[in-house]
Enzyme design. Structure first.
Site, PDB file in Angstrom:
ATOM      1  N   HIS A   1     -15.831  -1.666  78.758  1.00  0.00           N
ATOM      2  CA  HIS A   1     -15.521  -2.643  77.712  1.00  0.00           C
ATOM      3  C   HIS A   1     -14.518  -2.150  76.675  1.00  0.00           C
ATOM      4  O   HIS A   1     -13.966  -2.961  75.931  1.00  0.00           O
ATOM      5  CB  HIS A   1     -16.810  -3.092  77.011  1.00  0.00           C
ATOM      6  CG  HIS A   1     -17.589  -4.091  77.801  1.00  0.00           C
ATOM      7  ND1 HIS A   1     -18.458  -4.998  77.234  1.00  0.00           N
ATOM      8  CD2 HIS A   1     -17.620  -4.340  79.125  1.00  0.00           C
ATOM      9  CE1 HIS A   1     -19.001  -5.746  78.166  1.00  0.00           C
ATOM     10  NE2 HIS A   1     -18.513  -5.363  79.337  1.00  0.00           N
TER      11      HIS A   1
ATOM     12  N   HIS B   1     -17.400 -12.506  79.894  1.00  0.00           N
ATOM     13  CA  HIS B   1     -18.805 -12.673  79.504  1.00  0.00           C
ATOM     14  C   HIS B   1     -19.048 -14.029  78.843  1.00  0.00           C
ATOM     15  O   HIS B   1     -19.622 -14.117  77.749  1.00  0.00           O
ATOM     16  CB  HIS B   1     -19.259 -11.531  78.599  1.00  0.00           C
ATOM     17  CG  HIS B   1     -19.475 -10.241  79.317  1.00  0.00           C
ATOM     18  ND1 HIS B   1     -20.642  -9.926  79.965  1.00  0.00           N
ATOM     19  CD2 HIS B   1     -18.645  -9.177  79.510  1.00  0.00           C
ATOM     20  CE1 HIS B   1     -20.545  -8.736  80.508  1.00  0.00           C
ATOM     21  NE2 HIS B   1     -19.333  -8.258  80.258  1.00  0.00           N
TER      22      HIS B   1
ATOM     23  N   ASP C   1     -17.149 -10.131  85.829  1.00  0.00           N
ATOM     24  CA  ASP C   1     -17.973 -10.517  84.677  1.00  0.00           C
ATOM     25  C   ASP C   1     -17.344 -11.663  83.901  1.00  0.00           C
ATOM     26  O   ASP C   1     -17.237 -11.632  82.665  1.00  0.00           O
ATOM     27  CB  ASP C   1     -18.229  -9.327  83.752  1.00  0.00           C
ATOM     28  CG  ASP C   1     -19.351  -8.428  84.250  1.00  0.00           C
ATOM     29  OD1 ASP C   1     -19.972  -8.765  85.271  1.00  0.00           O
ATOM     30  OD2 ASP C   1     -19.605  -7.391  83.634  1.00  0.00           O
TER      31      ASP C   1
ATOM     32  N   ASN D   1     -21.019  -7.105  87.846  1.00  0.00           N
ATOM     33  CA  ASN D   1     -22.460  -6.934  87.965  1.00  0.00           C
ATOM     34  C   ASN D   1     -23.230  -8.026  87.230  1.00  0.00           C
ATOM     35  O   ASN D   1     -24.419  -8.236  87.502  1.00  0.00           O
ATOM     36  CB  ASN D   1     -22.877  -5.560  87.413  1.00  0.00           C
ATOM     37  CG  ASN D   1     -22.463  -5.374  85.960  1.00  0.00           C
ATOM     38  OD1 ASN D   1     -21.308  -5.592  85.603  1.00  0.00           O
ATOM     39  ND2 ASN D   1     -23.391  -4.966  85.113  1.00  0.00           N
ATOM     40  N   HIS D   2     -22.585  -8.758  86.320  1.00  0.00           N
ATOM     41  CA  HIS D   2     -23.273  -9.824  85.594  1.00  0.00           C
ATOM     42  C   HIS D   2     -23.197 -11.159  86.318  1.00  0.00           C
ATOM     43  O   HIS D   2     -24.011 -12.043  86.038  1.00  0.00           O
ATOM     44  CB  HIS D   2     -22.695  -9.976  84.178  1.00  0.00           C
ATOM     45  CG  HIS D   2     -23.212  -8.969  83.209  1.00  0.00           C
ATOM     46  ND1 HIS D   2     -24.145  -9.264  82.249  1.00  0.00           N
ATOM     47  CD2 HIS D   2     -22.941  -7.662  83.060  1.00  0.00           C
ATOM     48  CE1 HIS D   2     -24.416  -8.182  81.547  1.00  0.00           C
ATOM     49  NE2 HIS D   2     -23.690  -7.185  82.012  1.00  0.00           N
TER      50      HIS D   2
ATOM     51  N   HIS E   1     -15.268  -3.641  84.086  1.00  0.00           N
ATOM     52  CA  HIS E   1     -16.622  -3.178  83.745  1.00  0.00           C
ATOM     53  C   HIS E   1     -16.667  -2.339  82.474  1.00  0.00           C
ATOM     54  O   HIS E   1     -17.618  -2.452  81.701  1.00  0.00           O
ATOM     55  CB  HIS E   1     -17.249  -2.392  84.903  1.00  0.00           C
ATOM     56  CG  HIS E   1     -18.690  -2.032  84.660  1.00  0.00           C
ATOM     57  ND1 HIS E   1     -19.670  -2.976  84.486  1.00  0.00           N
ATOM     58  CD2 HIS E   1     -19.298  -0.829  84.540  1.00  0.00           C
ATOM     59  CE1 HIS E   1     -20.840  -2.357  84.295  1.00  0.00           C
ATOM     60  NE2 HIS E   1     -20.636  -1.069  84.306  1.00  0.00           N
TER      61      HIS E   1
END
Length: 627
Positions: free
Chosen positions: A244, A24, A62, A126-127, A242
């Site tokens: 966390h 992230h 991600d 997905n990010h 995915h």
């Protein structure tokens, strides 16, 4: 450095893979306190790859927090990758499969123009999934620049075919399957319909089969997660991205017949939400693989910001409920809890100079009645400079056993969005819960709830700023087309047609819904351009099926000049000037275009006016007599 299993594992035959997920990068990058957390953790992950001298770095999706990372975020990511992954150390892993099929280009460490010491292989999550024109992902940019080997992307969502990346190091062979993020509902349906195919290399048992995917693992509702039992049994190890919360345990084993595969869930390297799962210790994973035997070693991250999560139930605390100063007692209790959390966070300091010192603190407080609630903003201001998140230390929720349950929802009452937010797994679930909790009179009548939730998802994750306009234009165009094609004349008939239109959109599958919205949006854009072009042309020339008005014809034929000539002749003869007779009105021809225009303008305006008047009359408490 972690050693091999005694002297039986030769380093020439042993894969060493560093595994991480959900980096992230760019999360809260504009925050003055927490803006660098994601980059610090990513740098530690790659430094561990150098420290343990791995053969590969495997990322489970991600890598970025947004599908369109900022230039600053992309710059910092590139800087870190170049610092730790480039070099003259030779890579002893050989790719046996078709590299163009796996990566769309040659693997970066075999490029003669690049010197790569620690190759990075990554799927997307997905990010950071592909968005925008031509569906380009941020990982595509890193791939074309030679810093990341991007694999596992699926282009056909009607049937998923996963071809493994075949790797060899000495006598060990690794078949690495990559499955980048696909919407969970769609992928679950594809698994159910037996439309997910993983190509098995052979049945000899010489290959170690490993899958890396980025999906929901926890049960978040029917068909909203991927059960482990749908994955093929020939897999030896699954890396699950995915999720966390880090669930990694030291393991040393070899898969035996009729046994399930081992699941490694690295978790995120940075806390992206103030949830209990994010407060667990953060890890990356070292995998050592020798033929069919493997060792999994969790590597704790030492530069992660300390995070303390506490749950406080006020009914279990020693509070005098009849005391007039109950609010002050609650605030005093919570102040003590926050100070305790700050002291606990000091124990989590690793001593690494790069670790942030200010901790994250979150108290989940369950209160019994409104008399225990208070001004949370003012309370949190007391901890400025002591915690990294002073604005959202508290989350207050009513205890379920004391929550008021109304038999019916008044039209003027608000939905308990706080309770729905606490139980929702994502923004889409929150919106669906909100609309479902609305009374029938206040629910969406034209817009599809699914389309709205998808639009919110694309706006937040993919930063698609135009998605709301497209969805609204598509719904309006579809509703207008349906009404024009129908025989609806009254308000009730129009309402029924709109209800049918909405139900059809809600019942459509995801692919059909996107197709319908795209087609309607295109039609709406075409109609808007045509209307603009027509308006522009009418400002210059008259429409082909319109007759010129008498005054226009008179001006066009030089009416002023005719009057001058008549006045001149009359003056010469001593006669009075006579005005010409008014022309007879011209009967306007009825054309299909004029009929459609009349229906779309006057008819729809009348219906809209009638619906508005009816709503105002229904909402009024004053009864008007007939006379």
């Amino acid at each position: 450095m972690v050693q091999n299993d005694g002297d039986t594992w030769s380093s020439d035959d042993t894969f060493r893979v560093l595994i991480a997920s959900d980096i992230h990068l760019g999360h809260l990058e504009n925050d003055a306190v927490r803006g660098e957390d994601s980059f610090i953790a990513f740098e530690e992950v790659l430094s561990l790859a150098v420290q343990y001298d791995v053969d590969l770095v495997l990322l489970g999706g991600d890598l970025f927090d947004h599908a369109k990372p900022s230039p600053s975020c992309m710059f910092k990511c590139t800087q870190i990758l170049r610092k730790y992954c480039l070099g003259d150390k030779p890579v002893s892993v050989e790719v046996l499969s078709d590299q163009l099929d796996n990566f769309s280009r040659a693997v970066n460490y075999e490029d003669p123009n690049l010197n790569v010491s620690y190759p990075v292989l990554s799927i997307h999550g997905n990010h950071d999934d592909p968005v925008g024109q031509h569906g380009v992902s941020s990982l595509d940019i890193l791939s074309i620049s030679g810093l990341v080997n991007y694999f596992g992307r699926c282009s056909d969502y009607s049937r998923v075919r996963i071809a493994p990346v075949l790797l060899r190091k000495g006598r060990s062979r690794l078949a690495l399957y990559g499955l980048s993020h696909i919407k969970d509902q769609r992928l679950a349906r594809l698994f159910l319909e037996k439309k997910v195919e993983m190509e098995l290399v052979d049945d000899s048992g010489e290959w170690f089969n490993m899958l890396v995917l980025h999906q929901n693992r926890a049960d978040r509702g029917p068909h909203n997660f991927i059960p482990e039992n749908v994955l093929p049994s020939f897999l030896d190890l699954v890396v699950w991205g995915h999720e966390h919360d880090s669930q990694v345990f030291a393991a040393k084993d070899v898969k035996r017949e009729n046994e399930n595969f081992l699941v490694v869930q690295p978790g995120s390297t940075v806390a992206t939400s103030l949830a209990a799962g994010e407060a667990l210790p953060k890890h990356c994973v070292l995998l050592q693989l020798h033929q069919k035997e493997y060792i999994v070693t969790p590597l704790p991250l030492k530069t992660v910001r300390p995070f303390i999560f506490k749950t406080v139930v006020l009914s279990e605390e020693n509070l005098d409920q009849e005391d007039v100063n109950e609010k002050e007692k609650v605030q005093s209790l919570l102040t003590e809890k926050v100070n305790e959390a700050i002291k606990e966070a000091e124990i989590l300091h690793s001593g690494d100079p790069k670790q942030p010192l200010l901790p994250l603190v979150r108290l989940s407080v369950f209160f019994q009645h409104e008399g225990q609630d208070f001004n949370r903003v003012r309370f949190c201001q007391n901890f400025n400079g002591l915690v990294a998140n002073p604005k959202d230390i508290l989350i207050m929720k009513r205890e379920k056993k004391f929550r008021e349950r109304k038999e019916r929802i008044d039209e003027s009452s608000d939905v308990d969005i706080g309770g729905a937010a606490a139980e929702a797994a994502d923004v889409e679930s929150l919106l669906r819960a909100y609309y479902a909790a609305q009374p029938a009179e206040r629910r969406l009548a034209v817009l599809s709830v699914r389309a709205v939730t998808e639009a919110v998802r694309d706006f937040t994750l993919k930063r698609d700023d135009d998605v709301f306009r497209r969805v609204l234009d598509a719904h309006r165009q579809r509703a207008v087309d349906l009404l024009l094609q129908s025989s609806a004349e009254t308000v009730d008939e129009v309402d029924e047609q709109l209800k049918t239109c909405k139900e059809a959109l809600d019942a459509a599958d995801e692919e059909s819904l996107r197709t319908v919205i795209a087609a309607a949006a295109t039609a709406a854009a075409t109609a808007t351009k045509a209307a603009a072009a027509t308006k522009k042309s009418e400002s210059i020339l008259l429409s082909s099926d319109e007759e010129a008005s008498p005054s226009t014809r008179a001006r066009g034929r030089g009416a002023r000049g005719g009057r001058t000539r008549a006045r001149g002749r009359g003056a010469g003869r001593g006669a009075r000037a006579v005005s010409p007779p008014a022309p007879a009105p011209v009967e306007r021809r009825s054309t299909p275009r004029r009929s459609a225009a009349q229906k779309t303008s006057s008819w729809l305006q009348a219906l809209t006016s009638e619906r508005t008047t009816r709503r105002r009359r229904d909402s009024s408490d004053i009864e008007i007599s007939d006379d």
